[in-house]
Write an enzyme that holds these catalytic residues in place. Structure first.
Site, mmCIF file in Angstrom:
data_model
loop_
_atom_site.group_PDB
_atom_site.id
_atom_site.type_symbol
_atom_site.label_atom_id
_atom_site.label_comp_id
_atom_site.label_asym_id
_atom_site.label_seq_id
_atom_site.Cartn_x
_atom_site.Cartn_y
_atom_site.Cartn_z
ATOM 1 N N HIS A 88 12.693 7.821 -0.219
ATOM 2 C CA HIS A 88 11.463 7.597 0.087
ATOM 3 C C HIS A 88 11.567 5.987 0.049
ATOM 4 O O HIS A 88 12.477 5.389 -0.614
ATOM 5 C CB HIS A 88 10.491 7.848 -0.784
ATOM 6 C CG HIS A 88 9.882 7.340 -1.636
ATOM 7 N ND1 HIS A 88 10.444 6.742 -3.030
ATOM 8 C CD2 HIS A 88 8.583 6.699 -1.884
ATOM 9 C CE1 HIS A 88 9.756 6.161 -3.495
ATOM 10 N NE2 HIS A 88 8.602 6.084 -3.233
ATOM 11 N N HIS B 122 10.217 1.015 4.958
ATOM 12 C CA HIS B 122 9.206 0.220 5.379
ATOM 13 C C HIS B 122 9.665 -1.146 6.006
ATOM 14 O O HIS B 122 8.682 -1.845 6.404
ATOM 15 C CB HIS B 122 8.643 -0.282 4.081
ATOM 16 C CG HIS B 122 7.363 0.741 3.481
ATOM 17 N ND1 HIS B 122 7.909 1.973 2.827
ATOM 18 C CD2 HIS B 122 6.271 0.663 2.877
ATOM 19 C CE1 HIS B 122 7.129 2.550 2.299
ATOM 20 N NE2 HIS B 122 5.921 1.933 2.437
ATOM 21 N N ASN C 99 8.546 13.024 -3.424
ATOM 22 C CA ASN C 99 9.039 12.073 -4.194
ATOM 23 C C ASN C 99 8.015 11.753 -5.377
ATOM 24 O O ASN C 99 8.032 10.976 -5.873
ATOM 25 C CB ASN C 99 9.083 10.520 -3.040
ATOM 26 C CG ASN C 99 7.778 10.071 -2.795
ATOM 27 O OD1 ASN C 99 7.115 10.586 -1.846
ATOM 28 N ND2 ASN C 99 7.174 9.225 -3.262
ATOM 29 N N ASP D 262 15.299 8.339 -4.069
ATOM 30 C CA ASP D 262 15.348 6.887 -3.937
ATOM 31 C C ASP D 262 16.219 6.475 -4.941
ATOM 32 O O ASP D 262 15.956 6.541 -6.105
ATOM 33 C CB ASP D 262 13.830 6.373 -4.043
ATOM 34 C CG ASP D 262 13.660 4.880 -4.003
ATOM 35 O OD1 ASP D 262 14.476 4.026 -4.335
ATOM 36 O OD2 ASP D 262 12.718 4.468 -3.849
ATOM 37 N N ASP E 114 2.830 12.831 5.131
ATOM 38 C CA ASP E 114 2.772 12.792 3.659
ATOM 39 C C ASP E 114 1.400 12.242 3.132
ATOM 40 O O ASP E 114 1.012 11.106 2.984
ATOM 41 C CB ASP E 114 4.012 11.664 3.237
ATOM 42 C CG ASP E 114 4.078 11.312 1.697
ATOM 43 O OD1 ASP E 114 3.348 12.201 0.978
ATOM 44 O OD2 ASP E 114 4.687 10.361 1.318
ATOM 45 N N ASN F 32 0.631 12.249 0.144
ATOM 46 C CA ASN F 32 0.925 12.109 -1.368
ATOM 47 C C ASN F 32 0.080 12.829 -2.238
ATOM 48 O O ASN F 32 -0.519 12.572 -3.520
ATOM 49 C CB ASN F 32 0.661 10.597 -1.763
ATOM 50 C CG ASN F 32 1.583 9.541 -1.328
ATOM 51 O OD1 ASN F 32 1.478 8.951 -0.225
ATOM 52 N ND2 ASN F 32 2.856 9.752 -2.043
ATOM 53 N N ASN G 72 9.275 1.861 -0.325
ATOM 54 C CA ASN G 72 8.122 0.978 -0.752
ATOM 55 C C ASN G 72 8.509 -0.181 0.049
ATOM 56 O O ASN G 72 9.423 -0.587 0.645
ATOM 57 C CB ASN G 72 7.940 0.567 -2.056
ATOM 58 C CG ASN G 72 7.581 1.547 -3.022
ATOM 59 O OD1 ASN G 72 8.215 2.223 -3.823
ATOM 60 N ND2 ASN G 72 6.284 2.130 -2.971
ATOM 61 N N LYS H 126 7.739 9.782 10.376
ATOM 62 C CA LYS H 126 6.546 10.064 9.205
ATOM 63 C C LYS H 126 5.421 9.409 9.321
ATOM 64 O O LYS H 126 5.396 8.093 9.428
ATOM 65 C CB LYS H 126 7.633 9.782 8.019
ATOM 66 C CG LYS H 126 6.553 9.763 6.544
ATOM 67 C CD LYS H 126 7.671 9.473 5.356
ATOM 68 C CE LYS H 126 6.871 9.075 4.246
ATOM 69 N NZ LYS H 126 7.755 9.073 2.824
ATOM 70 N N GLU I 8 5.588 16.477 3.205
ATOM 71 C CA GLU I 8 5.728 15.736 2.221
ATOM 72 C C GLU I 8 4.698 15.649 1.242
ATOM 73 O O GLU I 8 3.630 15.299 1.561
ATOM 74 C CB GLU I 8 6.199 14.529 2.775
ATOM 75 C CG GLU I 8 6.866 13.774 1.393
ATOM 76 C CD GLU I 8 7.487 12.443 1.835
ATOM 77 O OE1 GLU I 8 7.895 12.200 2.972
ATOM 78 O OE2 GLU I 8 7.102 11.246 1.134
ATOM 79 N N LYS J 194 2.129 8.440 7.217
ATOM 80 C CA LYS J 194 1.772 8.207 5.840
ATOM 81 C C LYS J 194 0.163 8.806 5.871
ATOM 82 O O LYS J 194 -0.642 8.149 6.773
ATOM 83 C CB LYS J 194 1.710 6.860 5.362
ATOM 84 C CG LYS J 194 1.074 6.448 3.946
ATOM 85 C CD LYS J 194 1.428 7.582 2.898
ATOM 86 C CE LYS J 194 2.903 7.343 2.453
ATOM 87 N NZ LYS J 194 3.255 7.856 1.497
ATOM 88 N N HIS K 72 -2.288 -1.982 1.258
ATOM 89 C CA HIS K 72 -1.552 -3.054 0.805
ATOM 90 C C HIS K 72 -1.955 -4.329 0.827
ATOM 91 O O HIS K 72 -2.970 -4.819 1.652
ATOM 92 C CB HIS K 72 -0.227 -3.056 1.802
ATOM 93 C CG HIS K 72 0.736 -2.086 1.730
ATOM 94 N ND1 HIS K 72 1.779 -1.880 2.442
ATOM 95 C CD2 HIS K 72 0.384 -0.717 1.185
ATOM 96 C CE1 HIS K 72 2.709 -0.814 1.988
ATOM 97 N NE2 HIS K 72 1.870 0.164 1.378
HETATM 98 O O1 GKR Z 1 4.399 1.799 -0.012
HETATM 99 O O2 GKR Z 1 2.267 2.241 0.626
HETATM 100 C C1 GKR Z 1 3.341 2.546 0.407
HETATM 101 C C2 GKR Z 1 3.948 4.171 0.174
HETATM 102 O O3 GKR Z 1 2.912 4.950 0.726
HETATM 103 C C3 GKR Z 1 4.451 4.470 -1.232
HETATM 104 O O4 GKR Z 1 3.555 3.914 -2.016
HETATM 105 C C4 GKR Z 1 4.927 5.747 -1.417
HETATM 106 O O5 GKR Z 1 5.098 5.940 -2.738
HETATM 107 O O6 GKR Z 1 6.234 5.982 0.492
HETATM 108 C C5 GKR Z 1 5.926 6.407 -0.636
HETATM 109 C C6 GKR Z 1 5.776 8.053 -0.367
HETATM 110 O O7 GKR Z 1 6.628 8.564 0.495
HETATM 111 O O8 GKR Z 1 5.215 8.705 -1.106
HETATM 112 MG MG MG Z 2 6.224 10.389 -0.239
#
Ligand code: GKR
Ligand code: MG
Length: 426
Positions: free
Chosen positions: A320, A349, A270, A294, A216, A218, A322, A186, A241, A188, A9
């Site tokens: 979900h 967030h 998501n 979302d 998650d 991704n 951001n 959760k 996730e 990330k 970020h």
């Molecule tokens: O904002 O860094 C973030 C999140 O990781 C976001 O980009 C993801 O799309 O939170 C999101 C997710 O659950 O995949």
């Molecule tokens: Mg996700």
């Protein structure tokens, strides 16, 4: 400096805020992702809205969908990857207007938003999850990351410091729980090698044996790796996730159905079911159990339509998130309060932005829940001075789009996004 598969970020995040006023002096507000294209879409709605009665809000939204501006290459559909350049196409800009209109309509009817959307209020309080992140060392950059802004408790301190170890994440979870009372977490992922992230999940489970825990990455892991990691460490995981995604000519929906067959693990997404067209094959193939619909990706009524279908078919709804302000926090709470069925705790967030509210009466997370206020509409009041301050900062930025590679390149020179490689694995 939160880390994800898409990088780190940046010190500032941008959002678009929409304000709609009526001739009795009421104000409706909405918030959505930042970026110039989204701002242009919102601006193009102006001539469609002005002068129309609030009771026509559905007609206004239909007109906006038909006649509002959209970029030529905007298909309105997602790519199944955490590709930030594609994110603006998944986002439904008109959801910000829908929110502002429903805020105003709620004030007109003197009812909270959750009473006038979907099938109406289903609950008075909404459970939120503690969204944990690996954090990079901001001192390795010369970027203006916020720090030392809150030493009122452990959460205020740990959230700005480097956190790349299992012990660090468990300490982060404890600090978040102390302040907000979370019962579910959760993490990330998509940052460190999968094995390390799963060991952290095991440690979180040991620290919080009653908690629902979700990881998650991704879609960063291969199907083979996702199955192996789940077999070895999966007992600590309540659900996964987007553990894997498209590979070898197969779509993310196909790959996730193979993952579920092999592991019997419930799966949330998501990424592979971000519109109704994608939901159809995803549910036919039994690729997912939980859709994180979302309201910004689906619109408010769209998100609640997903909730109804999932509930009727014995599946689970969630949302979900951001980086966002307190306007989105209130919207998530209102939509979740109207979502039928046994929903999963909601992502936010906001704990990372706590202290940067735009409203004076922002909703609070207490004991892991947000109570729906009795106030009408969204239940919050915009502080125009705070908004103006944020707006001036926005105007000082050269770029209004999200770019997570920029900060990442301080850590790893020439770092580029790779949807199959955790961010720190290069
Ligand atoms: O904002 O860094 C973030 C999140 O990781 C976001 O980009 C993801 O799309 O939170 C999101 C997710 O659950 O995949
Ligand atoms: Mg996700």
């Amino acid at each position: 400096m939160l880390l994800t598969l898409s990088g780190a970020h940046a010190p500032l995040f941008t959002r678009n805020i929409i304000i709609v006023t009526d001739d009795s002096g009421n104000e409706g507000i909405g918030e959505i992702h930042g970026g110039d294209d989204i701002a242009k879409m919102l601006t193009s709605y102006e001539s469609i809205i002005i002068g129309r009665p609030i009771s026509e809000y559905r007609g206004i939204l239909n007109d906006v969908r038909k006649n509002g501006w959209r970029a030529e290459n905007d298909s309105g559909q997602g790519l199944q990857e955490l590709d930030l350049s594609n994110l603006k196409f998944v986002v439904h800009a008109e959801a910000a207007l829908e929110c502002a209109l429903l805020d105003l309509y709620g004030k007109f009817l003197n009812l909270p938003m959750c009473d006038i959307i979907g099938s109406g209020r289903q609950r008075n309080k909404v459970e939120m999850l503690g969204y944990l992140f690996y954090i990079a060392d901001r001192n390795k950059t010369d970027l203006p990351y916020i720090h030392d802004d809150d030493d009122s408790d452990n959460w205020g301190k740990v959230r700005r410091n480097e956190t790349l170890t299992t012990e660090g994440i468990v300490a982060q979870a404890k600090a978040a729980q102390e302040r907000y009372g979370f019962r579910c977490f959760k993490l990330k992922g998509g940052v460190l090698p999968g094995k390390e992230e799963m060991k952290t999940v095991v440690a979180l489970h040991e620290a919080f044996p009653e908690a629902r825990i979700n990881l998650d990455p991704n879609g960063a892991w291969s199907l083979k790796e996702a199955i192996a990691l789940t077999k070895e460490y999966g007992d600590a995981l309540t659900y996964a996730e987007d553990p894997c995604g498209p590979e070898n000519g197969l779509s993310g929906r196909e790959i996730m159905s193979f993952y579920k067959n092999a592991t019997n693990k419930p799966v949330a997404t998501n990424m592979i079911a971000t519109d109704f067209q994608q939901v159809y094959p995803a549910l036919l193939m039994k690729s997912v159990d939980i859709i994180l619909a979302d309201p910004h990706f689906w619109g408010i009524e769209g998100s609640l339509r997903v909730a109804s279908i999932l509930n009727d078919w014995g599946l689970t709804w969630g949302s979900h998130s951001n980086n966002h302000f307190d306007i989105t926090l209130a919207l998530y709470a209102q939509v979740s309060a109207a979502a039928p069925g046994n929903i999963t705790p909601i992502d936010t967030h906001f704990i990372w932005q706590d202290g940067q509210q735009l409203c004076d009466d922002a909703l609070q997370i207490r004991d892991g829940f947000i109570n729906i206020p009795k106030r009408p509409g969204l239940g919050i009041t915009l502080n125009h001075d705070k908004l103006e301050k944020a707006h001036q900062q926005y105007l000082s930025l050269k770029n209004h789009d999200r770019d997570d590679a920029m900060a990442m390149q301080y850590l790893i020179p020439n770092w580029q996004y790779d949807h199959k490689k955790p961010a720190l694995v290069r």
